[in-house]
Scaffold this active site. Structure first.
Site, PDB file in Angstrom:
ATOM      1  N   PRO A  40      29.451  47.093  55.475  1.00 35.20           N
ATOM      2  CG  PRO A  40      27.445  47.545  54.227  1.00 35.20           C
ATOM      3  CD  PRO A  40      28.513  48.235  55.201  1.00 35.20           C
ATOM      4  CG  ASP A  41      32.394  41.740  53.693  1.00 37.70           C
ATOM      5  OD1 ASP A  41      31.076  41.917  53.428  1.00 37.70           O
ATOM      6  OD2 ASP A  41      33.115  40.936  53.147  1.00 37.70           O
ATOM      7  CG  PHE A  42      31.312  44.816  47.076  1.00 40.00           C
ATOM      8  CD1 PHE A  42      30.455  45.807  47.659  1.00 40.00           C
ATOM      9  CD2 PHE A  42      32.215  45.369  45.776  1.00 40.00           C
ATOM     10  CE1 PHE A  42      30.838  46.520  47.139  1.00 40.00           C
ATOM     11  CE2 PHE A  42      32.050  46.217  45.717  1.00 40.00           C
ATOM     12  CZ  PHE A  42      31.319  46.799  46.087  1.00 40.00           C
ATOM     13  NE  ARG A  43      33.808  39.992  45.260  1.00 39.84           N
ATOM     14  CZ  ARG A  43      34.072  41.102  44.744  1.00 39.84           C
ATOM     15  NH1 ARG A  43      34.363  41.621  46.031  1.00 39.84           N
ATOM     16  NH2 ARG A  43      33.918  41.241  43.391  1.00 39.84           N
ATOM     17  CG  ASN A 115      38.261  48.819  51.949  1.00 40.27           C
ATOM     18  OD1 ASN A 115      38.060  48.278  51.466  1.00 40.27           O
ATOM     19  ND2 ASN A 115      39.237  48.685  53.356  1.00 40.27           N
ATOM     20  CG  ASP A 117      36.829  53.167  54.055  1.00 39.18           C
ATOM     21  OD1 ASP A 117      38.325  53.712  53.994  1.00 39.18           O
ATOM     22  OD2 ASP A 117      36.438  52.010  54.564  1.00 39.18           O
ATOM     23  CG  HIS A 134      39.527  50.138  43.580  1.00 42.61           C
ATOM     24  ND1 HIS A 134      38.706  49.268  43.953  1.00 42.61           N
ATOM     25  CD2 HIS A 134      40.188  49.778  42.192  1.00 42.61           C
ATOM     26  CE1 HIS A 134      39.807  48.211  43.900  1.00 42.61           C
ATOM     27  NE2 HIS A 134      39.839  48.378  42.700  1.00 42.61           N
TER      28      HIS A 134
HETATM   29  P1  CNA Z   1      34.482  41.679  49.355  1.00 39.69           P
HETATM   30  O1  CNA Z   1      34.878  40.836  48.039  1.00 39.69           O
HETATM   31  O2  CNA Z   1      33.846  42.223  50.282  1.00 39.69           O
HETATM   32  O3  CNA Z   1      36.052  40.291  50.154  1.00 39.69           O
HETATM   33  C1  CNA Z   1      35.852  40.983  51.547  1.00 39.69           C
HETATM   34  C2  CNA Z   1      36.505  40.203  51.928  1.00 39.69           C
HETATM   35  O4  CNA Z   1      37.016  40.566  53.054  1.00 39.69           O
HETATM   36  C3  CNA Z   1      35.863  38.525  52.375  1.00 39.69           C
HETATM   37  O5  CNA Z   1      37.098  37.327  52.271  1.00 39.69           O
HETATM   38  C4  CNA Z   1      35.314  38.618  53.779  1.00 39.69           C
HETATM   39  O6  CNA Z   1      35.812  36.603  54.212  1.00 39.69           O
HETATM   40  C5  CNA Z   1      36.430  38.838  54.841  1.00 39.69           C
HETATM   41  N1  CNA Z   1      36.172  39.669  56.467  1.00 39.69           N
HETATM   42  C6  CNA Z   1      34.761  40.476  56.042  1.00 39.69           C
HETATM   43  N2  CNA Z   1      35.587  40.918  57.489  1.00 39.69           N
HETATM   44  C7  CNA Z   1      36.644  40.469  58.087  1.00 39.69           C
HETATM   45  C8  CNA Z   1      36.800  41.132  58.863  1.00 39.69           C
HETATM   46  N3  CNA Z   1      36.203  42.029  60.140  1.00 39.69           N
HETATM   47  N4  CNA Z   1      38.400  40.636  59.367  1.00 39.69           N
HETATM   48  C9  CNA Z   1      38.797  39.594  58.200  1.00 39.69           C
HETATM   49  N5  CNA Z   1      38.017  39.416  56.859  1.00 39.69           N
HETATM   50  C10 CNA Z   1      36.992  39.975  56.888  1.00 39.69           C
HETATM   51  O7  CNA Z   1      35.829  42.875  48.988  1.00 39.69           O
HETATM   52  P2  CNA Z   1      37.373  43.529  48.832  1.00 39.69           P
HETATM   53  O8  CNA Z   1      37.645  44.605  48.549  1.00 39.69           O
HETATM   54  O9  CNA Z   1      38.162  42.003  48.345  1.00 39.69           O
HETATM   55  O10 CNA Z   1      36.527  43.895  47.183  1.00 39.69           O
HETATM   56  C11 CNA Z   1      36.753  44.943  46.954  1.00 39.69           C
HETATM   57  C12 CNA Z   1      35.215  45.941  46.181  1.00 39.69           C
HETATM   58  C13 CNA Z   1      34.881  46.204  47.621  1.00 39.69           C
HETATM   59  C14 CNA Z   1      36.804  47.234  45.997  1.00 39.69           C
HETATM   60  O11 CNA Z   1      36.206  47.297  44.962  1.00 39.69           O
HETATM   61  C15 CNA Z   1      36.066  48.534  47.581  1.00 39.69           C
HETATM   62  O12 CNA Z   1      35.331  49.283  46.684  1.00 39.69           O
HETATM   63  C16 CNA Z   1      34.643  47.706  47.560  1.00 39.69           C
HETATM   64  N6  CNA Z   1      34.245  48.220  48.957  1.00 39.69           N
HETATM   65  C17 CNA Z   1      34.459  48.980  49.748  1.00 39.69           C
HETATM   66  C18 CNA Z   1      34.225  49.209  51.340  1.00 39.69           C
HETATM   67  C19 CNA Z   1      35.159  50.245  52.072  1.00 39.69           C
HETATM   68  O13 CNA Z   1      35.534  51.007  51.388  1.00 39.69           O
HETATM   69  N7  CNA Z   1      35.076  49.792  53.042  1.00 39.69           N
HETATM   70  C20 CNA Z   1      33.145  48.823  51.592  1.00 39.69           C
HETATM   71  C21 CNA Z   1      32.680  47.787  50.373  1.00 39.69           C
HETATM   72  C22 CNA Z   1      33.146  47.120  49.411  1.00 39.69           C
END
Ligand code: CNA
Length: 341
Positions: A40-43, A115, A117, A134
Site C-alpha cells: 500500500p502507498d501512504f496517502r 521507495n 522496496d 530514502h
Molecule cells: P504517497 O504520498 O502515498 O503517494 C502515492 C501517489 O501515487 C498518489 O498520488 C496516488 O494517487 C498514486 N498512486 C497510487 N497507486 C497508483 C497506481 N497504481 N498508479 C498510479 N498512481 C498511483 O507516496 P509517495 O511515494 O509520494 O510518498 C513518499 C513516501 C512513501 C516515501 O518516503 C516512501 O518511503 C513511502 N512509501 C514507500 C513505499 C514503497 O517502498 N513501496 C510504500 C509506501 C510508502
C-alpha cells in the site's frame, strides 16, 4: 495551445524517445509504482497506510510511526508493523520492468526513487542507475554507535515484532534501525549529485506514482530545464506537473499507462518478455489479497493496543508526544532533511 488528447500524448512521448530526441531519461518514482505489487502507498484515501493509522486515537498523527524522533523514543511501535511493511518475495511490476527496458536501451540516465522496496533492482535496473534517496531495508545499524547489525538477526526481530538491540559491545545496547530514511533524518548521501544534477541534465523526465508531498524530493521535477518534456504518470495531478507547455499528463494506473506507452513505442512484446523473465521465479506476492489485509489490520490492532497500554501506564508518553510535536514544528523550515510539506 490545446491539451493533446490521450492517444496523441502516447505518440508524442514515443516520438520523442524513438527519434532519439531523448537519451538521458530521468524517472522520479514513488509508492504508486509498487501498489500493484501489493504494497500500500501512504496517502491514497481508504487503502493508504495513513488512512489505516488515522484511526489510532493515541497516535499524534499517522506519519509519527515513520518519524525518527518518535522512533528513538518508541521503537516498539515501528517494529509492531515492520513485518507487514518489509518487502520480501515481491514481484516487480510492469512499470518497474519499463525502467529496466529504458536502461537496456541505453536511454536511462537515472531512476530516483522514494521507495524502499528494492523492486527497481529486482526488475533488472542496474544498481548504478538507481538512487533510492530514502534508503532500503537491505541493511541496518545501531542508531547510537552506527555498527552494522547482522541480516539474520534483523529478519528474526522483524518477524517476531521485537526491537533489535546492538550487539557490538555490552555497553552500547542501542536500538537498531533499518537503513531507511525516516522523517526528520538526513537524506542518503548523494542527493545533489545523483538526483538534482541528473534532473538538470535530463532531456526527458518521467514522474510516476508519487503525490510529491515529501521534501526535498518534491522539488525535483521543477529542476528540469525549460523545454524538457516532463511526463506525469499517476492517478491524479500532482505538484506543478501540467503547468509547462511541454508537460504531458497520463492520468491513470502506472501499469496500464506504461503498457499503452510501450505499445506506442513498439516495445510491448519486449517489455512483457523482460517482465516475465524477472517474475517467473517469484511464486506469488506475499502481500497478495485478503491475507495481507488481514495481517496489516492485525498489526495495526496490535499497535493500537500498545499505544493504549503505554498511555495508561505512563504519563511520560504524553510529555514525550508534546516534546516531539514541539521539535517537529521547530524543524519544519529546514531542508534537506526528509520531511512533509
Ligand atoms: P504517497 O504520498 O502515498 O503517494 C502515492 C501517489 O501515487 C498518489 O498520488 C496516488 O494517487 C498514486 N498512486 C497510487 N497507486 C497508483 C497506481 N497504481 N498508479 C498510479 N498512481 C498511483 O507516496 P509517495 O511515494 O509520494 O510518498 C513518499 C513516501 C512513501 C516515501 O518516503 C516512501 O518511503 C513511502 N512509501 C514507500 C513505499 C514503497 O517502498 N513501496 C510504500 C509506501 C510508502
Amino acid at each position: 495551445m490545446d491539451a493533446p488528447n490521450a492517444s496523441s500524448s502516447y505518440d508524442t512521448i514515443a516520438n520523442i524517445i524513438r527519434d532519439s530526441h531523448a537519451t538521458r531519461v530521468v524517472v522520479l518514482t514513488g509508492a504508486g509504482i509498487s501498489t500493484s505489487a501489493g504494497i500500500p502507498d501512504f496517502r491514497t484515501p481508504s487503502t493508504g497506510l495513513y488512512a489505516k493509522l488515522a484511526h489510532l486515537k493515541h497516535l499524534p498523527y499517522p506519519e509519527a510511526i515513520f518519524s525518527y524522533h518518535y522512533f528513538k523514543h518508541s521503537p516498539e511501535l515501528f517494529y509492531a508493523i515492520a513485518d507487514v511493511r518489509h518487502p520480501r518475495n515481491l514481484k516487480p511490476t510492469i512499470s518497474h520492468a519499463f525502467l529496466a527496458l529504458l536502461a537496456k536501451k541505453n536511454l536511462l540516465h537515472m531512476v530516483v526513487t522514494q521507495n524502499i522496496d528494492g523492486l527497481e533492482s529486482a526488475a533488472g535496473v542496474p544498481p548504478e542507475k538507481v538512487f533510492a534517496c530514502h534508503g532500503s531495508w537491505d541493511t541496518q545499524r545501531c542508531i547510537t554507535c552506527k555498527e552494522p547489525f547482522p541480516d539474520d538477526r534483523m529478519k528474526e526481530a522483524i518477524t517476531q515484532g521485537i526491537v533489535p538491540r546492538c550487539l557490538a559491545t555490552d555497553a552500547c545496547d542501542g536500538i537498531v534501525k533499518p537503513d531507511i530514511v525516516l522523517f526528520g533524518e538526513p537524506l542518503r548521501e548523494g542527493f545533489e549529485e545523483k538526483a538534482e544534477h541528473k534532473v538538470v541534465e535530463a532531456d526527458l523526465v518521467f514522474v510516476m506514482g508519487t503525490s510529491l508531498k515529501v521534501h526535498p524530493f518534491a522539488n525535483l521535477p521543477r529542476l528540469a530545464c525549460a523545454g524538457v518534456p516532463r511526463v506525469l504518470i499517476n492517478r491524479e495531478k500532482v505538484g506543478d506537473l501540467g503547468n509547462r507547455k511541454e508537460d504531458l499528463c497520463l492520468l491513470g494506473n502506472c501499469d496500464g499507462e506504461v503498457r499503452k506507452l510501450a505499445d506506442a513505442l513498439g516495445w510491448k512484446k519486449e517489455l512483457e518478455t523482460l517482465w516475465g523473465a524477472k517474475t517467473e521465479h517469484v511464486e506469488g506476492n506475499e502481500t497478495d489479497g485478503e491475507d495481507y489485509t488481514v495481517r496489516l489490520d492485525a498489526a495495526i490492532d496490535k499497535l493500537a493496543g500498545m499505544l493504549d497500554e503505554s498511555l495508561s501506564i505512563s504519563k511520560g508518553h504524553k510529555s514525550m508526544l508534546e516534546r516531539h510535536l514541539t521539535e517537529k514544528l521547530a524543524r519544519l523550515p529546514k531542508p534537506p532533511e526528509r520531511d512533509e510539506k
